[in-house]
Motif scaffolding. Structure first.
Motif, PDB file in Angstrom:
ATOM      1  N   VAL A 258      22.122  92.965-135.672  1.00  0.00           N
ATOM      2  CA  VAL A 258      21.003  92.025-135.460  1.00  0.00           C
ATOM      3  C   VAL A 258      21.424  91.060-134.473  1.00  0.00           C
ATOM      4  O   VAL A 258      20.971  90.603-133.572  1.00  0.00           O
ATOM      5  N   GLN A 259      22.709  90.248-135.108  1.00  0.00           N
ATOM      6  CA  GLN A 259      23.253  89.282-133.998  1.00  0.00           C
ATOM      7  C   GLN A 259      23.681  89.613-132.819  1.00  0.00           C
ATOM      8  O   GLN A 259      23.289  88.978-131.751  1.00  0.00           O
ATOM      9  N   GLY A 260      24.439  90.791-132.609  1.00  0.00           N
ATOM     10  CA  GLY A 260      24.706  91.263-131.232  1.00  0.00           C
ATOM     11  C   GLY A 260      23.437  91.671-130.320  1.00  0.00           C
ATOM     12  O   GLY A 260      23.437  91.451-129.324  1.00  0.00           O
ATOM     13  N   THR A 261      22.593  92.067-131.125  1.00  0.00           N
ATOM     14  CA  THR A 261      21.232  92.774-130.249  1.00  0.00           C
ATOM     15  C   THR A 261      20.726  91.342-129.796  1.00  0.00           C
ATOM     16  O   THR A 261      19.839  91.309-128.802  1.00  0.00           O
ATOM     17  N   ILE A 262      20.398  90.291-130.561  1.00  0.00           N
ATOM     18  CA  ILE A 262      19.865  89.203-130.107  1.00  0.00           C
ATOM     19  C   ILE A 262      20.430  88.431-129.104  1.00  0.00           C
ATOM     20  O   ILE A 262      19.918  88.019-127.819  1.00  0.00           O
ATOM     21  N   ILE A 263      21.868  88.387-129.133  1.00  0.00           N
ATOM     22  CA  ILE A 263      22.716  87.895-127.763  1.00  0.00           C
ATOM     23  C   ILE A 263      22.316  88.857-126.739  1.00  0.00           C
ATOM     24  O   ILE A 263      22.134  88.268-125.501  1.00  0.00           O
ATOM     25  N   GLY A 264      22.062  90.218-126.747  1.00  0.00           N
ATOM     26  CA  GLY A 264      21.667  91.114-125.663  1.00  0.00           C
ATOM     27  C   GLY A 264      20.458  90.998-125.248  1.00  0.00           C
ATOM     28  O   GLY A 264      20.247  90.828-123.784  1.00  0.00           O
ATOM     29  N   VAL A 265      19.536  90.687-126.202  1.00  0.00           N
ATOM     30  CA  VAL A 265      17.990  90.606-125.484  1.00  0.00           C
ATOM     31  C   VAL A 265      17.727  89.271-124.989  1.00  0.00           C
ATOM     32  O   VAL A 265      17.364  89.286-123.577  1.00  0.00           O
ATOM     33  N   PHE A 266      18.496  88.025-125.268  1.00  0.00           N
ATOM     34  CA  PHE A 266      18.445  86.914-124.786  1.00  0.00           C
ATOM     35  C   PHE A 266      19.137  86.779-123.632  1.00  0.00           C
ATOM     36  O   PHE A 266      18.695  86.337-122.481  1.00  0.00           O
ATOM     37  N   GLY A 267      20.087  87.396-123.293  1.00  0.00           N
ATOM     38  CA  GLY A 267      21.089  87.455-122.120  1.00  0.00           C
ATOM     39  C   GLY A 267      20.306  88.416-121.059  1.00  0.00           C
ATOM     40  O   GLY A 267      20.134  88.057-119.675  1.00  0.00           O
ATOM     41  N   THR A 268      19.809  89.432-121.439  1.00  0.00           N
ATOM     42  CA  THR A 268      18.953  90.473-120.677  1.00  0.00           C
ATOM     43  C   THR A 268      17.702  89.901-119.905  1.00  0.00           C
ATOM     44  O   THR A 268      17.340  89.798-118.923  1.00  0.00           O
ATOM     45  N   ALA A 269      17.130  89.192-120.899  1.00  0.00           N
ATOM     46  CA  ALA A 269      15.966  88.275-120.462  1.00  0.00           C
ATOM     47  C   ALA A 269      16.163  87.322-119.617  1.00  0.00           C
ATOM     48  O   ALA A 269      15.414  87.094-118.539  1.00  0.00           O
ATOM     49  N   ILE A 270      17.120  86.499-119.981  1.00  0.00           N
ATOM     50  CA  ILE A 270      17.507  85.184-119.038  1.00  0.00           C
ATOM     51  C   ILE A 270      17.910  86.019-117.478  1.00  0.00           C
ATOM     52  O   ILE A 270      17.287  85.298-116.251  1.00  0.00           O
ATOM     53  N   GLY A 271      18.451  86.875-117.567  1.00  0.00           N
ATOM     54  CA  GLY A 271      19.019  87.509-116.391  1.00  0.00           C
ATOM     55  C   GLY A 271      17.942  88.198-115.664  1.00  0.00           C
ATOM     56  O   GLY A 271      17.944  87.911-114.081  1.00  0.00           O
ATOM     57  N   ALA A 272      16.978  88.809-116.167  1.00  0.00           N
ATOM     58  CA  ALA A 272      15.834  89.228-115.672  1.00  0.00           C
ATOM     59  C   ALA A 272      15.145  88.432-114.904  1.00  0.00           C
ATOM     60  O   ALA A 272      14.551  88.484-113.930  1.00  0.00           O
ATOM     61  N   VAL A 273      14.590  87.297-115.609  1.00  0.00           N
ATOM     62  CA  VAL A 273      13.757  86.357-114.942  1.00  0.00           C
ATOM     63  C   VAL A 273      14.681  85.648-113.788  1.00  0.00           C
ATOM     64  O   VAL A 273      13.780  85.510-112.712  1.00  0.00           O
ATOM     65  N   LEU A 274      15.772  85.329-114.146  1.00  0.00           N
ATOM     66  CA  LEU A 274      16.292  84.618-112.731  1.00  0.00           C
ATOM     67  C   LEU A 274      16.590  85.786-111.493  1.00  0.00           C
ATOM     68  O   LEU A 274      16.734  85.476-110.473  1.00  0.00           O
ATOM     69  N   GLY A 275      17.056  87.008-111.970  1.00  0.00           N
ATOM     70  CA  GLY A 275      17.187  88.008-111.055  1.00  0.00           C
ATOM     71  C   GLY A 275      16.031  88.265-110.217  1.00  0.00           C
ATOM     72  O   GLY A 275      15.719  88.372-108.998  1.00  0.00           O
ATOM     73  N   ILE A 276      14.746  88.531-111.105  1.00  0.00           N
ATOM     74  CA  ILE A 276      13.325  88.135-110.072  1.00  0.00           C
ATOM     75  C   ILE A 276      13.092  87.363-109.340  1.00  0.00           C
ATOM     76  O   ILE A 276      12.624  87.578-108.232  1.00  0.00           O
ATOM     77  N   LEU A 277      13.240  85.874-109.848  1.00  0.00           N
ATOM     78  CA  LEU A 277      13.137  84.917-108.935  1.00  0.00           C
ATOM     79  C   LEU A 277      14.025  84.944-107.716  1.00  0.00           C
ATOM     80  O   LEU A 277      13.553  84.549-106.564  1.00  0.00           O
ATOM     81  N   ALA A 278      15.350  85.161-107.826  1.00  0.00           N
ATOM     82  CA  ALA A 278      16.217  85.297-106.761  1.00  0.00           C
ATOM     83  C   ALA A 278      15.658  86.568-105.870  1.00  0.00           C
ATOM     84  O   ALA A 278      16.003  86.373-104.652  1.00  0.00           O
ATOM     85  N   ALA A 279      15.128  87.645-106.306  1.00  0.00           N
ATOM     86  CA  ALA A 279      14.867  88.693-105.331  1.00  0.00           C
ATOM     87  C   ALA A 279      13.622  88.419-104.689  1.00  0.00           C
ATOM     88  O   ALA A 279      13.620  88.722-103.435  1.00  0.00           O
ATOM     89  N   LEU A 280      12.750  87.690-105.109  1.00  0.00           N
ATOM     90  CA  LEU A 280      11.553  87.157-104.736  1.00  0.00           C
ATOM     91  C   LEU A 280      11.912  86.012-103.251  1.00  0.00           C
ATOM     92  O   LEU A 280      10.930  85.987-102.522  1.00  0.00           O
ATOM     93  N   ASN A 281      12.734  85.413-103.551  1.00  0.00           N
ATOM     94  CA  ASN A 281      13.311  84.167-102.645  1.00  0.00           C
ATOM     95  C   ASN A 281      14.475  84.584-101.829  1.00  0.00           C
ATOM     96  O   ASN A 281      15.036  83.536-101.123  1.00  0.00           O
ATOM     97  N   ILE A 282      15.016  85.593-101.829  1.00  0.00           N
ATOM     98  CA  ILE A 282      16.480  85.574-101.290  1.00  0.00           C
ATOM     99  C   ILE A 282      16.329  85.638 -99.763  1.00  0.00           C
ATOM    100  O   ILE A 282      17.261  84.871 -99.082  1.00  0.00           O
ATOM    101  N   SER A 283      15.259  86.156 -99.160  1.00  0.00           N
ATOM    102  CA  SER A 283      15.366  86.223 -97.671  1.00  0.00           C
ATOM    103  C   SER A 283      14.781  84.908 -97.181  1.00  0.00           C
ATOM    104  O   SER A 283      15.519  84.453 -96.207  1.00  0.00           O
ATOM    105  N   ALA A 284      14.161  83.952 -97.875  1.00  0.00           N
ATOM    106  CA  ALA A 284      13.807  82.705 -97.359  1.00  0.00           C
ATOM    107  C   ALA A 284      14.882  81.912 -97.596  1.00  0.00           C
ATOM    108  O   ALA A 284      15.271  81.029 -96.915  1.00  0.00           O
ATOM    109  N   GLY A 285      15.721  82.085 -98.537  1.00  0.00           N
ATOM    110  CA  GLY A 285      16.845  81.224 -98.928  1.00  0.00           C
ATOM    111  C   GLY A 285      17.937  81.641 -98.126  1.00  0.00           C
ATOM    112  O   GLY A 285      18.542  80.469 -97.361  1.00  0.00           O
ATOM    113  N   ILE A 286      18.213  82.714 -97.755  1.00  0.00           N
ATOM    114  CA  ILE A 286      19.225  83.028 -96.703  1.00  0.00           C
ATOM    115  C   ILE A 286      18.948  82.534 -95.546  1.00  0.00           C
ATOM    116  O   ILE A 286      19.735  81.837 -94.554  1.00  0.00           O
TER     117      ILE A 286
END
Length: 416
Positions: free
Chosen positions: A323-351
């Motif tokens: 449970v402890q390891g899975t919680i780390i994985g779930v939170f890490g994956t969720a944070i990465g997914a949210v940031l990755g989606i935001l970055a993918a949607l704005n990478i063209s304008a940012g560059i």
């Protein structure tokens, strides 16, 4: 609210604010490492999807899916087009002729491939009309010897709308005074920008009848037909079959895989290889959870022993650390997914903003087939990346949890 013992203890261990702050720090870095891996993987896959999309819409929107041509001029292209359109895979046809040569203006020279088109028919098989920065395709009128060129060619030649440029054909005219190259003056009536260096620098367009006169053909004679397919991946097979079945003369077919197939396959292969390499980065981040949990198990041996003496089974002990390891994985994956989606949607304008600030172009269209960073976020990529990260995180919990379950209470409490 009731929670099973292993869930309650596992979540408490994840917060771990009591004794060993170093373990908490390692848990946080494992979570952030996993988040960073997921972010980068989503972002890079989205950029590769963008390159794939631009290849289809821009390059393959300008380059014909396939052509049916003949070694001799075709007199009645309309009847030939009606026969070709009977194939259900063909959605549109348009006549064309081509001629290579040089464009010159005030001592400047640029090589060019002139595509002679019928402006009304060309719109059915090409998306060139959406890329004009000056003029339009309909400004090509028979007899006016107008020409449409890309902005890179216009910049190199130093010409603009209404300027005269000279086309030097790779043929000679024999006269009593000797042999002279065949020349023709054209007027610039349109400038386009596709964003593809190969197209913007080396492709030009003129009216079918004007090029026919330059080649000394009849006004309605053409070199062949451009074909547009419902599925461009069917182009090689269907175009070859059409060339074989038309039969009244020696037709031959060419398709996009011969001119740009290697580039498209390279993009597809790069996406697969980069995805695999980035997955290894995610795996490294996920398996950091192993070291985190091993340290937690070592730190919590006394707690494990007490739980065992109170009646906790090895399976429950194992579940606590899973449970402890899975919680780390779930939170890490969720944070990465949210940031990755935001970055993918704005990478063209940012560059683009970064390029403006630095005054430097990251992609030169003379080297790459487009001059900007595209991005296309796809749900299946996000789900695949998140699923892989969660699976690797779960697998990383098994060994430390198994070690915790094997802890002997007497051994653990001996030095307490």
């Amino acid at each position: 609210m009731f929670r099973p013992l292993f869930v309650f203890v596992g979540t408490r261990y994840t917060r771990a604010k009591r004794r060993n702050h170093f373990v908490s720090f390692i848990s946080l870095t494992s979570m952030l490492g996993l988040a960073l891996g997921v972010l980068v993987m989503i972002l890079v896959l989205s950029v590769m999807n963008g390159f794939d999309r631009e290849m289809r819409t821009r390059v393959l929107g300008m380059v014909p899916h396939a052509t049916v041509e003949s070694a001799t001029p075709i007199d009645d292209w309309r009847s030939l087009g009606e026969r070709v359109l009977k194939n259900p895979q063909v959605t549109a046809v348009a006549p064309f002729s081509q001629m290579q040569g040089l464009l010159t203006h005030e001592g400047k020279v640029q090589k060019v491939l002139i595509n002679a088109v019928n402006p009304q028919e060309e719109a059915k098989v090409s998306n060139i009309g959406g890329f004009f920065v000056q003029g339009r395709l309909e400004d090509l009128q028979a007899g006016d010897f107008g020409i449409v060129i890309g902005d890179k060619a216009a910049e190199k030649l130093g010409v603009g709308m209404g300027d005269k440029i000279t086309f030097v054909a790779p043929e000679v005219t024999v006269t009593p005074a000797g042999m002279f190259p065949r020349l023709k003056r054209f007027t610039v009536v349109g400038i386009f920008h596709v964003g593809v260096g190969e197209v913007d620098g080396f492709i030009a367009m003129t009216h079918l009848q004007d090029l026919a006169r330059l080649r000394r053909w009849q006004g309605d004679q053409v070199q062949g037909l451009r074909l547009k397919f419902a599925d461009l991946f069917q182009a090689p097979r269907v175009a070859w079959e059409l060339a074989q079945t038309l039969g009244d003369r020696d037709y031959y077919a060419r398709d996009w895989t011969r001119s740009h197939g290697n580039l498209y396959q390279a993009i597809r292969m790069e996406k697969a290889m980069i995805g695999l390499l980035l997955l290894l980065i995610v795996a490294v981040a996920a398996f950091n959870i192993i070291s985190t949990l091993v340290m937690v198990v070592t730190d919590k041996k006394g707690d494990i022993a007490i739980l065992r003496t109170l009646g906790a089974t090895p399976r429950q002990i194992m579940a606590i650390f899973m449970v402890q390891g899975t919680i780390i994985g779930v939170f890490g994956t969720a944070i990465g997914a949210v940031l990755g989606i935001l970055a993918a949607l704005n990478i063209s304008a940012g560059i683009e903003s970064l390029e403006s600030a630095l005054g430097f172009k990251f992609l030169d269209s003379n080297v790459y087939f487009i001059d900007y960073i595209p991005s296309q976020l796809m749900l299946q990529d996000v789900l695949l990346v998140c699923g892989a990260a969660l699976l690797l995180s779960f697998l990383a919990t098994l060994y430390p949890a198994w070690r915790a379950a094997r802890t002997q209470p007497a051994e653990a409490l001996r030095y307490e």
